[in-house]
Scaffold this active site. Sequence first.
Site, PDB file in Angstrom:
ATOM      1  CD  GLN A 531      -2.816  11.359   6.565  1.00  0.00           C
ATOM      2  OE1 GLN A 531      -2.935  12.540   6.779  1.00  0.00           O
ATOM      3  NE2 GLN A 531      -1.877  10.618   7.118  1.00  0.00           N
ATOM      4  CB  CYS A 532     -10.186  10.335   2.373  1.00  0.00           C
ATOM      5  SG  CYS A 532     -10.214  11.669   1.227  1.00  0.00           S
ATOM      6  CB  THR A 533     -13.651  11.103   6.441  1.00  0.00           C
ATOM      7  OG1 THR A 533     -13.006  12.345   6.583  1.00  0.00           O
ATOM      8  CG2 THR A 533     -14.280  10.661   7.716  1.00  0.00           C
TER       9      THR A 533
END
Lengths: 665, 193
Positions: A531-533
């Site tokens: 859930q990384c940018t």
Amino acid sequence: MSLVQFESFTSSVDPDYWYELENKKLTEFKLDNTERDIYATYNTGGEHEQVSSRIRLSRGAFNKQDTFNTMSVYDFSSPGTLLNSNTMEDFKNLDKKAIIKEVAKKIYDSIVSGDWINDPTLLTRFYLISYAELKQHVFYHWFAFPAITPTQALTSPTSSHLIGKTFNEEQVEQLRVAYDMYRTDNHIRDRSFFVVVHNQTSNTLTINSFSSYKEEQSSDSKVYFAFADPSSLESHPGWPLRNFSLAVSHRFPTHSVYTFLCIREIPNKRDLSRSLFIDINQATLSDPSKMVAVGWEKTLNKSRPKIADMGQMMDPIKLAESSVRLNLELMKWRMFPSLDLNKLSNTKCLLVGAGTLGCHVARNLMAWGCFNITFIDRTKVSFSNPVRQPLYEYVDCLNGGANKAQCAADHVKKIYPNANANAYSLDIPMPGHPYDDSHKEAVQSHYEQMNELIKSHDVIYLLTDTRESRWLPTLLATANDKIVINAALGFDSYLVMRHGQPNHTNRLGCYFCFDVVAPVDSTKDRTLDQQCTVTRPGVSAVAGSLAVELLVAMLHHKLESNAPASIVGSQDQGELGFIPHQIRGSMSNFQNALMTGSAYNQCTACSDAIVKEYKKNGFDFLHKVFNRSKLLEELTGLDQLQQKTQGMLDEMEFIDEDDEEYQFM
Amino acid sequence: MISLDHFEKSCRDFVSNQDVQLQGWKFCVVDGGGVYLNVVKRCDTRVEVNVKECEELEFEEHDPSAVAVSNTSVIEFDFHIAYHKIFKVPFLLLRATVDGIQLGQQDIIQHLSEGKDDWLPKELNHYTFLTQGEHPVLGTIYFYLHPCQTAELITTVTDRDFERIDYVAVWLSFFGRAVGLHVPMSSISNKKI
């Protein structure tokens, strides 16, 4: 008959000697504290009364040859012994009286044995005790210049007088030339003590070393015992004469009075005119067992050690400090005279989020000399981080990864040891992220810590990767009237903005002022890749820099955070130019747009209704919001607005297919 | 900008001048380490000797044959001119000591700008560029004047071939003023500029 008083040596230790000692102590001596030979030098006096009788130790002190090599013809050497103690206790407990007696005994022995004839510098033998406090680079040291006390104190039948009273100008010049020649032709050790014979019949002056001098009985010759005199005092000879006169008395016992010539030559000036003649009565050495010696160096009239504090020069951290400071000062002197470095260095920044943005912001704050940095993050350093997040390294990812906030703070200190970097591993409670009642206490404690941190900092940087995590710090910063700088990233876009504060004139909007929905859980539908940018890498570096430059620009406006927002063409500028409200940039076209928006009275984070409710009910209110974010819309009347809008839209039969918000909004 | 070789030659030329020698300048060569120029200047103004207390170790030593030692001393400035390898220009390093105890940056600036000795400069502005750094030859820490604008400045004097001017003397005539070092006129031969 008058008592002769001598001027003692004053030690002057060259800073380079301490470098050398520290180096030797660390690499060579270590804990070995046996005595070491050292060599000091002195000049003849005559020029400066204020620096009369200085004896120097310099970088070559540990090496006889080095010392001799750097000596000019105007320098005289003195052999000595160093005893460097390993501890302060040892240094204090050294038996000073025994030491000086022991060294004096060596001089005494060389007088009795006649050894001094071959090396007269033995008469000036000295002793140095020291203790090196290596962590602080402080050196305690104390010299002893032993002078043997004869049975009766040294006296003179007359008083001393300048050379010109006995010798005419021509003779002085003859002496000077002869001495010049003598120095070139003889060994350094014969330079400081010698014999001048004046043949009165032929009016010639000859100089002999003690080793070559044979006492003549010729009545037309006058003998002067000469020495290089470090004293500049008009009526007092220097310290070397004390032992020298005893040695001469002992060697040539048939005289009752000896005439000494105190050579005072001003270096490079070819000038002997300050030299003195002094007559001293025959003196006798006491029994070896009764020998008394004096000579521990006095400072401010008391016998005590000296302390050389080299911390400023030798401590690499202090050197880093002054170099960093200089770099910023250069900017101040050359480009920006009103740069307020103190303000920057006193500003305390709280960085909420220690990811790509947090790393870049911290780096840029440091570059501006702003070293009070606190990180909040709850994650650990993962393998994907170091290449994008400039405070982390591969090793930080091993064994499950280091605590990110702490790791960031540690690296800041590695970069600059004087930085005041702190870390808190905190979960930021978020609206629309419900939790069990069993977690309520933990959430409350995280809220309380967060609140305390916001209160104790001046600037709050919002640098997290979700919208809803910015809500609580926005509210708390508003409630505590703190500066907020917010940075958010899209794939190839960024937003950098400052928040308005309650007491501002024409209050500017906060991050949430431009939304008509309350923050909800935005990570729900994300893919699993941590859930990384997902952003173009340069975006965070650009946004991180802008976030710091915006703060610095703002702090250099007389109204600081209350500075009106600059827009293109406006006169509202600070010392550094524009202070925009929002900078919205896009990497796809490499452009920035400056935007301004007022605070929204129905904002879900900074409006009066919310702040009032928070101030009234504190955590109880927050607890409700975390579990049901719709409450925010109800409190601010946004729900009614939404209904009204929906009604209008329905009327228009308009169907909006794509209501996905901008990632950074 | 000049080369290291030219710097060395220029230093030798400089100290070969008798007036320069009379000022006390020395050309120093360190085995395998390089070269630098050195001069020591003393202030005549008295300063109090600064002593840190170490009371527990004090003792009295009765010695009627000794003169009481003066409680004041003078500041000694130790100036060096060395070659800056990055900027390729000479730069000025200095230390100020009172009987071996070093003065800090603020004290140095204060004494250079407010000292009463004739040789000291009275105006300050270049000093604010004073910083600490390693002596390129000796490896120990000195204060130095930042050399970043040196090459530019020298170009304003001559646009001719630098190899042909008395570079060190010309350079010192600019930068020495900032710290009260004056260059004897005889060390600069007019025809060369």
